[in-house]
Scaffold this motif. Sequence first.
Motif, PDB file in Angstrom:
ATOM      1  N   UNK A  78       4.309   5.450  -1.861  1.00  0.00           N
ATOM      2  CA  UNK A  78       5.072   4.203  -2.006  1.00  0.00           C
ATOM      3  C   UNK A  78       4.303   3.010  -1.450  1.00  0.00           C
ATOM      4  N   UNK A  79       3.650   3.194  -0.305  1.00  0.00           N
ATOM      5  CA  UNK A  79       2.852   2.098   0.248  1.00  0.00           C
ATOM      6  C   UNK A  79       1.672   1.796  -0.670  1.00  0.00           C
ATOM      7  N   UNK A  80       1.123   2.824  -1.282  1.00  0.00           N
ATOM      8  CA  UNK A  80       0.003   2.627  -2.202  1.00  0.00           C
ATOM      9  C   UNK A  80       0.421   1.750  -3.376  1.00  0.00           C
ATOM     10  N   UNK A  81       1.642   1.924  -3.866  1.00  0.00           N
ATOM     11  CA  UNK A  81       2.147   1.083  -4.960  1.00  0.00           C
ATOM     12  C   UNK A  81       2.158  -0.373  -4.513  1.00  0.00           C
ATOM     13  N   UNK A  82       2.751  -0.638  -3.366  1.00  0.00           N
ATOM     14  CA  UNK A  82       2.861  -2.002  -2.860  1.00  0.00           C
ATOM     15  C   UNK A  82       1.480  -2.622  -2.628  1.00  0.00           C
ATOM     16  N   UNK A  83       0.605  -1.884  -1.950  1.00  0.00           N
ATOM     17  CA  UNK A  83      -0.726  -2.388  -1.636  1.00  0.00           C
ATOM     18  C   UNK A  83      -1.524  -2.661  -2.915  1.00  0.00           C
ATOM     19  N   UNK A  84      -1.461  -1.744  -3.878  1.00  0.00           N
ATOM     20  CA  UNK A  84      -2.229  -1.896  -5.114  1.00  0.00           C
ATOM     21  C   UNK A  84      -1.702  -3.042  -5.980  1.00  0.00           C
ATOM     22  N   UNK A  85      -0.397  -3.244  -5.999  1.00  0.00           N
ATOM     23  CA  UNK A  85       0.155  -4.360  -6.762  1.00  0.00           C
ATOM     24  C   UNK A  85      -0.258  -5.697  -6.149  1.00  0.00           C
ATOM     25  N   UNK A  86      -0.345  -5.745  -4.818  1.00  0.00           N
ATOM     26  CA  UNK A  86      -0.734  -6.972  -4.126  1.00  0.00           C
ATOM     27  C   UNK A  86      -2.252  -7.173  -4.118  1.00  0.00           C
ATOM     28  N   UNK A  87      -3.005  -6.065  -4.139  1.00  0.00           N
ATOM     29  CA  UNK A  87      -4.469  -6.105  -4.046  1.00  0.00           C
ATOM     30  C   UNK A  87      -5.088  -5.179  -5.091  1.00  0.00           C
ATOM     31  N   UNK A  88      -5.129  -5.583  -6.356  1.00  0.00           N
ATOM     32  CA  UNK A  88      -5.622  -4.695  -7.411  1.00  0.00           C
ATOM     33  C   UNK A  88      -7.027  -4.149  -7.170  1.00  0.00           C
ATOM     34  N   UNK A  89      -7.834  -4.875  -6.427  1.00  0.00           N
ATOM     35  CA  UNK A  89      -9.207  -4.405  -6.202  1.00  0.00           C
ATOM     36  C   UNK A  89      -9.271  -3.185  -5.288  1.00  0.00           C
ATOM     37  N   UNK A  90      -8.144  -2.760  -4.710  1.00  0.00           N
ATOM     38  CA  UNK A  90      -8.123  -1.545  -3.896  1.00  0.00           C
ATOM     39  C   UNK A  90      -8.026  -0.289  -4.772  1.00  0.00           C
ATOM     40  N   UNK A  91      -7.732  -0.471  -6.060  1.00  0.00           N
ATOM     41  CA  UNK A  91      -7.637   0.669  -6.972  1.00  0.00           C
ATOM     42  C   UNK A  91      -9.034   1.104  -7.383  1.00  0.00           C
ATOM     43  N   UNK A  92      -9.264   2.403  -7.322  1.00  0.00           N
ATOM     44  CA  UNK A  92     -10.559   2.949  -7.719  1.00  0.00           C
ATOM     45  C   UNK A  92     -10.847   2.566  -9.167  1.00  0.00           C
ATOM     46  N   UNK A 129     -10.408  -4.148   4.741  1.00  0.00           N
ATOM     47  CA  UNK A 129      -9.744  -5.359   5.224  1.00  0.00           C
ATOM     48  C   UNK A 129      -8.256  -5.149   5.507  1.00  0.00           C
ATOM     49  N   UNK A 130      -7.700  -4.042   5.031  1.00  0.00           N
ATOM     50  CA  UNK A 130      -6.281  -3.781   5.275  1.00  0.00           C
ATOM     51  C   UNK A 130      -6.021  -3.546   6.756  1.00  0.00           C
ATOM     52  N   UNK A 131      -4.821  -3.868   7.175  1.00  0.00           N
ATOM     53  CA  UNK A 131      -4.388  -3.618   8.551  1.00  0.00           C
ATOM     54  C   UNK A 131      -4.505  -2.127   8.854  1.00  0.00           C
ATOM     55  N   UNK A 132      -5.003  -1.800  10.035  1.00  0.00           N
ATOM     56  CA  UNK A 132      -5.182  -0.397  10.415  1.00  0.00           C
ATOM     57  C   UNK A 132      -3.865   0.387  10.371  1.00  0.00           C
ATOM     58  N   UNK A 133      -2.758  -0.286  10.695  1.00  0.00           N
ATOM     59  CA  UNK A 133      -1.452   0.378  10.649  1.00  0.00           C
ATOM     60  C   UNK A 133      -1.081   0.796   9.236  1.00  0.00           C
TER      61      UNK A 133
END
Length: 115
Positions: A77-91, A65-69
């Motif tokens: 660094x982007x992984x930190x931001x994305x994971x903090x906002x969307x915890x379900x993206x963490x394995x 569901x994340x933006x392709x960009x």
Amino acid sequence: MELTIFGIKNCDTMKKAMKWLDDNGVAYHFHDYKKEGVPEQRLREWLEALGWETVINKRGTTWRKLDDGIKATMNTEKAVTVALENPSVIKRPLLQNDSFITAGFNADEWQQTLK
């Protein structure tokens, strides 16, 4: 640090992992991302130790569901931001104590690691 399993309670893989820990008599603390949030310092440790490619679940619906960009330019660094906002993206699960960090559930690996 005691053994901690990080994840989401309703995840089938988490249920299997916690059942395995219980069945093997392994004491642990469960940290639920939905209730307790993602500990940023721990997230950074996981990313440093395992790499974002391992910590971020690229096969799940949250990733899709994340933006392709964002996906195309993902880095630590982007992984930190994305994971903090969307915890379900963490394995799931992430298992950690003082001597190791591991991502995902593999009974054979856990048997070796937790002996």
